[in-house]
Design an enzyme around this catalytic site. Structure first.
Site, PDB file in Angstrom:
ATOM      1  CB  ILE A   1      -0.898  -0.005   1.239  1.00 61.25           C
ATOM      2  CG1 ILE A   1      -1.764  -1.366   1.345  1.00 61.25           C
ATOM      3  CG2 ILE A   1      -1.954   1.215   1.243  1.00 61.25           C
ATOM      4  CD1 ILE A   1      -2.676  -1.594   0.091  1.00 61.25           C
ATOM      5  CE  LYS A   2       1.311   3.289  -5.755  1.00 59.09           C
ATOM      6  NZ  LYS A   2       1.348   3.736  -7.015  1.00 59.09           N
ATOM      7  CB  ILE A   3       1.743   6.267   2.352  1.00 55.52           C
ATOM      8  CG1 ILE A   3       1.182   5.041   3.224  1.00 55.52           C
ATOM      9  CG2 ILE A   3       1.486   7.441   3.319  1.00 55.52           C
ATOM     10  CD1 ILE A   3       1.480   4.736   4.519  1.00 55.52           C
TER      11      ILE A   3
END
Length: 161
Positions: free
Chosen positions: A138-140
């Site tokens: 999951i990219k932030i």
């Protein structure tokens, strides 16, 4: 030998910067993995927005989710998670074969959370749990508030963009 195979043999990881339901259901992504040595896939809300707007492949799922009174964002992530899960399953043999070096698929948290550290951390954990695949990260967003979220979630499935 294909140029993509040559690049792969030289140690280059080839990632697709696109995802659509048609790409998944037509077998095209499987062919890219097998024939073109594609080893990963990245996505973001803009990529999904284009995929949904430019295809009828999502229409039935949208109608079904709408009957369940989902908000626009809930509906968006239901569609995205379905595609990301399918892509992760296709890339899982690559992930297994490379011991997690390749075979990754990414999804980004909502851009609406880019300036809320606590909500970003919660959303990232929720998305990762819902997809339930070890080869999804999951990219932030790399905002001032996103950076602490990236540090708080330092396990491999969380990456800063």
């Amino acid at each position: 030998m294909k140029a993509t195979q040559t690049l792969h043999d030289l140690g280059q990881s080839l990632w697709l910067d696109n995802i659509t339901r048609d790409l998944l259901t037509s077998g095209t992504l499987s062919r890219y993995i097998e024939e073109l040595s594609v080893t990963g896939l990245t996505s973001n809300p803009t990529i999904f927005d284009h995929a949904i707007k430019n295809s009828t492949a999502y229409d039935a799922a949208i109608r079904k989710q709408r009957r369940q009174s989902k908000s626009d964002e809930q509906l968006f992530f239901e569609l995205a998670l379905a595609d990301i899960t399918q892509a992760a399953d296709l890339f899982r043999p690559v992930w297994d074969r490379t011991n997690g070096v390749d075979g990754w698929v990414s999804l980004e948290v909502s851009p609406l959370l880019a300036h809320d550290t606590t909500s970003t951390v919660a959303a990232a954990a929720d998305l990762h749990a819902r997809v339930g695949r070890p080869n999804v990260f999951i990219k932030i967003p790399s905002t001032k508030e996103g950076l602490p979220a990236s540090k708080r979630r330092s396990s491999p499935e969380y990456r800063s963009t």
